[in-house]
Scaffold this active site. Structure first.
Site, short mmCIF file in Angstrom:
data_model
loop_
_atom_site.label_atom_id
_atom_site.label_comp_id
_atom_site.label_asym_id
_atom_site.label_seq_id
_atom_site.Cartn_x
_atom_site.Cartn_y
_atom_site.Cartn_z
N ASN A 182 -28.41 47.34 36.78
CA ASN A 182 -28.66 47.24 35.35
C ASN A 182 -29.78 46.27 34.99
OD1 ASN A 182 -26.35 45.68 36.43
ND2 ASN A 182 -26.42 44.63 34.46
N CYS A 188 -24.41 36.52 28.56
CA CYS A 188 -22.97 36.24 28.61
C CYS A 188 -22.33 36.81 27.36
CB CYS A 188 -22.72 34.75 28.58
SG CYS A 188 -23.25 33.91 30.03
N THR A 190 -16.01 48.85 32.57
CA THR A 190 -15.30 47.65 33.01
C THR A 190 -13.91 48.04 33.48
OG1 THR A 190 -16.56 46.23 31.53
CG2 THR A 190 -14.41 45.40 32.25
N ALA A 248 -19.99 55.33 28.05
CA ALA A 248 -20.64 56.17 27.03
C ALA A 248 -21.82 55.47 26.37
CB ALA A 248 -19.61 56.56 25.96
#
Ligand code: PMP
Length: 371
Positions: free
Chosen positions: A140, A311, A72, A189
């Protein structure tokens, strides 16, 4: 780990025991990698070893790896840096950490199979002359692999740089930034068996170092903040253990699972099936039934999967990825994602299929009435 059957690796993978062990040892003592004393130097050694290990994952020299708090942050760092000076193109199926990183990002459409529309990309490049294009290597939700070398060639033709969110590609398909023409790569990671809250921005050879956090000069001033020594070391171990060959073996399990799912429930739609996909991801819809209903029933049966776009509140949101692929609302609203990884076994798939068979038996009247 709990005794749930875990098939949600694209959300987060179980921590590798080897990473846990090294992290526990490092967390037992105070290691500030910038301190000059022995404990500081031990921390520095751990960070630099991890830098080498993560660099291999991206096919670059270790000097090009900047550790941070995750993908992010890496995505925000690159997008904001370029957006302040001009237009930025991003694919419509990016993770929210790209889509929401800045205002007025221009979206590149995808085809119904989930692959970026290269003609549309070229038209947008020619119209907007952006300094940056951002396209993820692997989606994803669907696992669809993007034609990065072609996208890079187009971007370069119009003078733009290429950023790739490589989170779902690392350890799953080979990455060589120079060969693929990637200028910036985001890694995380926890998708490969390392800890959450650690990642990297990997730089290509364009000579630009986008930076978001300023302060103590860590990471050669590219990313300030005391290094998360244990987390970075855990990332390094996970990077070293990530085996593309092992991951690709999951294709057998996935293909067999999809064939059995079709036998049990012929109404299912498998998304991105006609595009190149990574081995361990399958996204399907059972039109007529809401994702939540299926997720909860499977959860009660001990199977953890997702609909691909949970979410932060833990509620279920309709997939923007499937919408961008042209799926109708009710198809997008009935999606489920099964994602596998380093510790997935044939027994896990059997448990899921057993749960699915039970669930489908309960729902089939509804599904057939809808069809
Ligand atoms: N990009 C993709 C494609 C992802 O799947 C995720 C994690 N859901 C992220 C970015 C964000 O990564 P992180 O959790 O490290 O911030």
């Amino acid at each position: 780990m709990s005794d749930q059957t875990y098939l949600d690796y694209n959300a987060t993978a179980p921590l590798r025991p080897e990473a846990f062990e090294l992290m526990s040892a490092l967390m037992a003592a105070p290691h500030n990698a910038s301190s000059v004393h022995g404990l500081g130097r031990a921390g520095r050694l751990a960070v630099e070893k991890a830098r080498e290990q993560v660099a291999v994952l991206a096919g670059v020299p270790s000097t090009q790896v900047i550790f941070n708090s995750g993908a992010t942050e890496a995505n925000n760092t690159v997008i904001r840096y370029f957006r302040k000076d001009g237009p930025v193109l991003v694919s419509a199926i990016e993770h929210p950490s790209v889509l929401e990183a800045a205002d007025d990002l221009i979206r590149i459409p995808v085809e119904t199979n989930g692959v970026v529309d290269l003609n549309a990309l070229e038209a947008l490049l020619s119209e907007h002359k952006p300094a940056l294009v951002s396209v993820m290597m692997v989606n994803n939700e669907t696992g669809v692999i993007q034609p990065i070398a072609e996208i890079s060639a187009l971007a370069k033709k119009y003078g733009a740089m290429l950023h790739c969110d490589g989170v779902q590609a690392a350890g799953r398909i080979p990455i060589n930034m120079a060969e693929l023409g990637i200028d910036f790569l985001s890694l995380s990671a926890h998708k490969i068996g390392g800890p959450q809250g650690v990642g990297a921005l990997v730089l290509g050879l364009c000579g630009i170092t986008p930076s978001l956090l300023h302060g103590g000069g860590q990471e050669k001033s590219a990313r300030a903040g005391t290094e998360n020594v244990a987390g970075i070391a855990g990332f390094g171990v996970a990077a070293e253990l990530a085996s593309i060959e092992d991951y690709q073996n999951l294709a057998h399990l996935r293909d067999e699972m999809e064939a059995r799912l079709r036998e049990i429930s012929p109404e299912i739609i498998i998304h991105g099936q006609n595009a190149p996909r990574v081995a361990g991801t399958s996204m399907l819809s059972l039109p007529g039934v809401k994702s939540e209903t299926m997720l909860m029933a499977l959860d009660l049966d001990g199977v953890a999967i997702s609909n691909g776009s949970a979410c932060s509140s833990g509620t279920v949101k309709t997939s923007h990825v499937l919408k961008a692929m042209g799926a109708a609302d009710e198809v997008a609203g009935s999606a489920l994602r099964i994602s596998m990884g380093w510790n997935t076994s044939p027994e896990d798939i059997e448990c899921f299929l057993a749960g699915w068979e039970k669930l489908y038996a309960r729902l089939q009247d509804k599904v057939r009435a809808h069809a």
